[in-house]
Motif scaffolding. Sequence first.
Motif, PDB file in Angstrom:
ATOM      1  N   UNK A   2       0.829  -1.041  -0.141  1.00  0.00           N
ATOM      2  CA  UNK A   2       0.008  -0.037   0.042  1.00  0.00           C
ATOM      3  C   UNK A   2       0.929   1.176  -0.073  1.00  0.00           C
ATOM      4  N   UNK A   3       1.942   1.238  -0.674  1.00  0.00           N
ATOM      5  CA  UNK A   3       3.038   2.539  -0.810  1.00  0.00           C
ATOM      6  C   UNK A   3       3.388   2.608  -2.179  1.00  0.00           C
ATOM      7  N   UNK A   4       3.691   3.748  -2.368  1.00  0.00           N
ATOM      8  CA  UNK A   4       4.358   4.006  -3.820  1.00  0.00           C
ATOM      9  C   UNK A   4       5.944   3.603  -3.704  1.00  0.00           C
ATOM     10  N   UNK A   5       6.379   3.175  -4.723  1.00  0.00           N
ATOM     11  CA  UNK A   5       7.956   2.770  -5.115  1.00  0.00           C
ATOM     12  C   UNK A   5       8.666   4.272  -4.986  1.00  0.00           C
ATOM     13  N   UNK A   6       9.846   4.185  -4.660  1.00  0.00           N
ATOM     14  CA  UNK A   6      10.731   5.360  -4.315  1.00  0.00           C
ATOM     15  C   UNK A   6      10.620   6.135  -5.862  1.00  0.00           C
ATOM     16  N   UNK A   7      10.914   5.310  -6.955  1.00  0.00           N
ATOM     17  CA  UNK A   7      10.973   5.921  -8.364  1.00  0.00           C
ATOM     18  C   UNK A   7       9.701   6.945  -8.437  1.00  0.00           C
ATOM     19  N   UNK A   8       8.499   6.262  -8.441  1.00  0.00           N
ATOM     20  CA  UNK A   8       7.381   6.913  -8.378  1.00  0.00           C
ATOM     21  C   UNK A   8       7.238   8.185  -7.450  1.00  0.00           C
TER      22      UNK A   8
END
Length: 135
Positions: free
Chosen positions: A67-73
């Motif tokens: 439920x989290x966004x990847x660092x790149x995003x």
Amino acid sequence: MTEQSTDERTRIRAAIDRLLAGQPTTSDGALTVVALAAEAGVHRMALQKRHADLKHEFYERVRIETKQLPESEKRLRKTVSDLKETVTAQKAEITALRHQVTQLALANAVLTLQGKERHTGETADNVVPLHPKGG
């Protein structure tokens, strides 16, 4: 598919599972492609070129399972937000500068007209003086 490619894909899938389970063995455990490559023991470019589908699968699973966004995003979203703020500020600055250009053009016209009056003692043909001379 070659045997090497099949072996890489198996290692990448196992690395994805370990990272998402929070049990990294050879990386820092970050949910990034760099950590995935280190965890799988493959070069990062292998994920970018030969196994891009697995990289996308990894990011999709990060979104769904954690439920989290990847660092790149996250970085891209921050960049987009910063750029939107910059564009808004620049639009306001452009509007202010256009107004200033108009004001300066008008001031220049007035000063030019006043300069001509001083040198010739006459007003232009299309100017009606507010206070006629000698009146």
